[in-house]
Design an enzyme around this catalytic site. Sequence first.
Site, PDB file in Angstrom:
ATOM      1  N   CYS A 101       0.808  -1.224   0.000  1.00  0.00           N
ATOM      2  CA  CYS A 101       0.000   0.000   0.000  1.00  0.00           C
ATOM      3  C   CYS A 101       0.838   1.269   0.000  1.00  0.00           C
ATOM      4  O   CYS A 101       0.305   2.355  -0.185  1.00  0.00           O
ATOM      5  CB  CYS A 101      -0.927   0.027   1.205  1.00  0.00           C
ATOM      6  SG  CYS A 101      -2.219  -1.194   1.085  1.00  0.00           S
ATOM      7  N   VAL A 102       2.116   1.171   0.261  1.00  0.00           N
ATOM      8  CA  VAL A 102       2.923   2.382   0.313  1.00  0.00           C
ATOM      9  C   VAL A 102       3.961   2.372  -0.801  1.00  0.00           C
ATOM     10  O   VAL A 102       4.420   3.384  -1.261  1.00  0.00           O
ATOM     11  CB  VAL A 102       3.656   2.531   1.660  1.00  0.00           C
ATOM     12  CG1 VAL A 102       4.035   3.991   1.894  1.00  0.00           C
ATOM     13  CG2 VAL A 102       2.804   2.035   2.803  1.00  0.00           C
TER      14      VAL A 102
END
Lengths: 102, 167
Positions: A101-102
């Site tokens: 997600c990052v």
Amino acid sequence: MLADLTAIAFNEEGFMTDPSQWTKEIAEVLAKQEGLETLTPEHWKIIDFCRQAGLASGKSPTLRQITTGTGISTKDLFALFPKGPAKKVAKIAGLGKPEGCV
Amino acid sequence: MAEANRKIAFICSKGDLDMAYPALIMGWAALGNGIDVTLFFTFWGLDLVTKKRVDRLEIAPVANTSFKMSMMGLPTGNLGIPNIMGIIPGMTAFASWFMKTKMKALGVPPVREYLQMLSDGGAKMYGCKMTVDMFGIKKEDFLPCIESVVTASDFIDMTEGAQIIFI
């Protein structure tokens, strides 16, 4: 002469399903499909990093892993692969969709 | 590409550490997928983009029914931190430190750095005029990622066609 993609396996989202089929020539064709006419050494620095990281872990690196791993800034990354670097880089590098997600 | 013109706007109204992240994470994912991102900071959400506050965001265990002791690896199942313990001085600082440690272990950047990433990735960020006036915040109090302070009406105009998420 562009590489022939007929023998290459893709999933329904357009990601290659077998990273071992990938070649630099294929990457150039995939880049064109993603709207990148020419791949500069900066592009290759990112693609090479993704290939290494992706083959080592079995997963596409996230954008943050790319910027920290290559030393290329977020601004430059978005400029090199405009309109959605996350999917574009993974597609061109012949890897799956990034899962982080990052 | 159908996605080319998709737009997402986040209204960030909370200043707690845990409520800082949803817009950052989803906004970053959206940018990575080529979607236009706008963030509008209002009320306590302005803490996220204020120089003095951004590194001091906290999460309070008091009255936080989701904060279970099992998060700290204790085999206590659904047992939460009792409110009476939550009021002990240092508990909020502890909980905040704990969350920051967990996020760091996952490779999630601190809020200040995350905002810079979003800004570098092309997200547009604005402060809410009414709250800024009410809190007496000045332009120089904001992180550089804030482009300007706009009214609610400006925000509505600039997010025409966008999917709006209120946090």
